[in-house]
Design a protein around this motif. Structure first.
Motif, PDB file in Angstrom:
ATOM      1  N   LYS A 133       2.002   1.711  -3.547  1.00 44.45           N
ATOM      2  CA  LYS A 133       0.907   2.293  -4.442  1.00 44.45           C
ATOM      3  C   LYS A 133       0.905   3.888  -3.993  1.00 44.45           C
ATOM      4  O   LYS A 133       0.713   4.655  -5.268  1.00 44.45           O
ATOM      5  N   ASP A 152      -4.605  -2.497  -8.707  1.00 45.52           N
ATOM      6  CA  ASP A 152      -4.232  -1.370  -8.561  1.00 45.52           C
ATOM      7  C   ASP A 152      -3.666  -0.886  -9.908  1.00 45.52           C
ATOM      8  O   ASP A 152      -3.565   0.228 -10.644  1.00 45.52           O
ATOM      9  N   ASN A 162     -10.746   5.305  -6.037  1.00 44.93           N
ATOM     10  CA  ASN A 162     -10.264   3.916  -5.451  1.00 44.93           C
ATOM     11  C   ASN A 162     -11.256   2.629  -5.587  1.00 44.93           C
ATOM     12  O   ASN A 162     -11.156   1.697  -5.117  1.00 44.93           O
ATOM     13  N   TYR A 184       0.744  -1.175   0.105  1.00 53.35           N
ATOM     14  CA  TYR A 184       0.171   0.131  -0.127  1.00 53.35           C
ATOM     15  C   TYR A 184       0.754   1.149  -0.127  1.00 53.35           C
ATOM     16  O   TYR A 184       0.552   2.336  -0.716  1.00 53.35           O
TER      17      TYR A 184
END
Length: 490
Positions: A78, A334, A328, A75
Motif C-alpha cells: 500500500k 484502501d 488514512n 501494508y
C-alpha cells in the motif's frame, strides 16, 4: 506668524513625496514576489511532504510486533501504491507550474522586504492567513489573472489598482497554442474597467528559473496543506465525482439565474459577477448560460490552478489525480482511499462560453470598491463566499453598490467565518453576524428578499468517506430596490 513656503521648498517636498511613493511601490512589489515564491514553493514542496507522510506510515508499521505485522501483509505494498499516487499528483502540479506565467519577475532580489519601513505598509500578502476553506483569501490584491495563457496578466503598482485589461474569453476566435490544441482565447473588452499606469504585462519566465530546486523555499506544512486542499477542490469543480456537490450548490444558482433572466439575448447579455470563484467552474457554467460572467478570486493557490485547467487542458479527462490519499482516516477500503479521479470532466474551451467570460484576481473589496464598478452588474452570485470577510457589512455594502437598480444578489453558503478563530493576532478584525443580522444589514443597503430557503450540502467531501460534514446552507435571492421604489413610488 507662519512664513509662506518658497517655491524651491515645494519642489523639494514634491520630490520627497514622489521618492516615498516609489519606495513604497518597490516594497509592495517585493512583498508580492516573496508571497508568490512562497506559494510556488508550497506546490513544489508537495512531493517531499507527502513522501514524509508515507515514511511515517512505514515507521509506525515497523514498530508493530511480528504477529501484528503478519495480519497486515499488504501494508508495505500500500505504501508503494501511495508513492505512485503522489508521483501522479506531483506530475500534474509540476506541469501546472510550467504553464504558469508569473505577473512579475520572480528572479529579482527580495531582500528589500527586510526594509524597516515595511511594517507601516498595509499588507494583504500573508499567504498563511487562509482558514476553513480552500477558497479563502490569500496573497496579492493587485493582480488580475485572466483565463488565457496567450494574454499577459497585468501587474499594476499600487494596492488599490484595477487593471485596464478585463480580457474576454471568446468561443468564435479560438487560438492555437503549439502542443496544446484549442485554448480559451481572449480579446480586450470594449469597456475598460480602469485606466492604470505602471508596468503592464507579464514578466517573461520562459526559463522558469523560479522552478529550479535551488530557488525553492522551505515553507511550513500548513502551506502544503493548502495544496492538498486545492487538489480536493479540483474534484469539486472539475471532476465527474464532484457532480453531486455541484448539483447541490451550483444548480440552484443556475436555475435561479435562468428564471430571473428569461429574456436574455446574445446581442446584449446580462452581466454576472462571481466573487470567490475558486477554480472557476461556477463562473464558467454561468457564462455557458448566456451571461457575461466574471469570476473573482483572491487566492493565488486557486488562480494558478484555475488558469491551468481553463487554458491548458487539451481534452476532457486529460489528467488523473489521487485526491484522497492524504488521509488514512474513515476509509472504507484502501481502494477507496487510493482511487483515481479523471479531470477535467469537460473541456473548458469547448463548453460554449459566452463572449466576455473572464477571471479577475484580487481582493473583492479593493477591486470592486472602485468607482468604475458602481452599477456595473445585473447579478452578483456568492457561493460559499460571504463568510470569508473580515467585515461582512462591507461585503454587503459593495454588492449593493455594484449592482444595477433592480439587480439581483443570489447567495448560497454557511456562515463559517474564516477569521473567527484567528488567535494571536490582536488587530485581526472579524465581524461575525447571525443570518438574521446579515439579512437586516442587506435590508439597510436597499435589498429585499425575493425568496430564501435552506439547502443541505457538503464541501469538498470525499463521497466514500465514513465521515461526511454537511452544511444547512442559506440560499436566497435578493433584489436591489430601484430609486423610485425606495422613495415609495410603486
Amino acid at each position: 506668524m507662519a512664513l509662506p513656503m518658497k517655491m524651491n521648498d515645494r519642489v523639494i517636498l514634491r520630490e520627497e513625496d514622489e521618492e516615498e511613493r516609489r519606495r513604497r511601490r518597490k516594497l509592495e512589489e517585493a512583498l508580492e514576489v516573496k508571497s508568490l515564491r512562497r506559494i510556488i514553493s508550497a506546490y513544489l514542496n508537495y512531493p517531499e511532504a507527502a513522501e514524509e507522510d508515507v515514511r511515517r506510515y512505514e515507521r509506525s508499521f515497523k514498530m508493530l510486533p511480528p504477529a501484528h505485522k503478519a495480519l497486515l501483509p499488504h501494508y508495505p505494498s500500500k505504501c508503494q501504491r501511495l508513492r505512485r499516487c503522489i508521483s501522479a499528483n506531483s506530475y500534474f502540479i509540476f506541469d501546472m507550474l510550467q504553464a504558469f506565467e508569473p505577473p512579475l519577475d520572480l528572479s529579482e532580489d527580495v531582500d528589500v522586504c527586510d526594509d524597516p519601513h515595511l511594517e507601516n505598509i498595509p499588507s494583504n500578502h500573508d499567504v498563511s492567513g487562509e482558514t476553513n476553506f480552500g477558497s479563502s483569501q490569500s496573497t496579492s490584491s493587485n493582480q488580475r489573472m485572466h483565463t488565457s495563457k496567450s494574454d499577459q496578466s497585468d501587474w499594476v503598482e499600487g494596492s488599490n489598482a484595477i487593471c485596464n485589461s478585463t480580457i474576454e474569453a471568446t468561443t468564435n476566435k479560438e487560438e492555437k497554442h503549439e502542443g496544446h490544441g484549442e485554448s480559451v482565447n481572449r480579446s480586450h473588452s470594449d469597456k475598460e474597467m480602469h485606466n492604470c499606469d505602471g508596468n503592464n504585462g507579464n514578466v517573461s519566465s520562459s526559463t522558469r528559473t523560479w522552478l529550479d530546486p535551488s530557488s525553492q523555499l522551505h515553507v511550513p506544512l500548513v502551506d502544503v496543506d493548502k495544496v492538498r486542499c486545492i487538489i480536493r477542490n479540483i474534484v469539486r469543480d472539475w471532476a465527474a465525482e464532484g457532480q453531486k456537490e455541484r448539483d447541490q450548490c451550483y444548480r440552484p444558482i443556475l436555475e435561479e439565474l435562468d428564471a430571473l433572466f428569461v429574456d436574455r439575448c446574445k446581442e446584449s447579455p446580462p452581466t454576472c459577477l462571481v466573487p470567490g470563484a475558486g477554480l472557476g467552474r461556477l463562473a464558467l457554467e454561468i457564462s455557458c448560460r448566456g451571461f457575461i460572467s466574471q469570476g473573482n478570486e483572491f487566492s493565488y493557490y486557486m488562480m494558478i490552478c484555475s488558469s491551468f485547467i481553463l487554458n491548458d487542458c487539451r481534452t476532457a479527462g486529460e489528467w488523473t489525480i489521487y485526491p484522497w490519499i492524504h488521509s488514512n482516516c474513515n476509509s472504507l477500503s484502501d481502494d477507496d482511499q487510493l482511487r483515481p479521479v479523471s479531470i477535467p470532466d469537460i473541456h473548458p474551451a469547448s463548453a460554449g462560453i459566452t463572449e466576455g467570460f473572464s477571471m479577475c484576481g484580487g481582493d473583492f473589496v479593493e477591486v470592486y470598491n472602485d468607482p468604475s464598478q458602481v452599477g456595473a452588474w445585473d447579478a452578483v452570485v456568492t457561493c460559499f463566499f460571504i463568510d470569508t470577510a473580515h467585515n461582512i457589512v462591507e461585503y454587503i455594502e459593495i454588492i449593493s453598490r455594484i449592482l444595477k437598480e433592480g439587480g439581483v444578489w443570489i447567495n448560497m453558503g454557511p456562515l463559517l467565518y474564516h477569521f473567527a478563530d484567528v488567535y494571536g493576532q490582536g488587530d485581526e478584525m472579524s465581524i461575525e453576524l447571525s443570518l438574521e443580522d446579515v439579512k437586516r444589514v442587506a435590508l439597510h443597503y436597499g435589498f429585499h428578499i425575493v425568496r430564501e430557503k435552506t439547502i443541505e450540502t457538503t464541501y469538498t467531501t470525499n463521497p466514500r468517506s465514513m465521515m461526511q460534514n454537511r452544511y444547512h446552507a442559506a440560499f436566497w435571492t435578493m433584489r436591489k430596490r430601484s430609486a423610485t421604489t425606495e422613495h415609495g413610488t410603486p
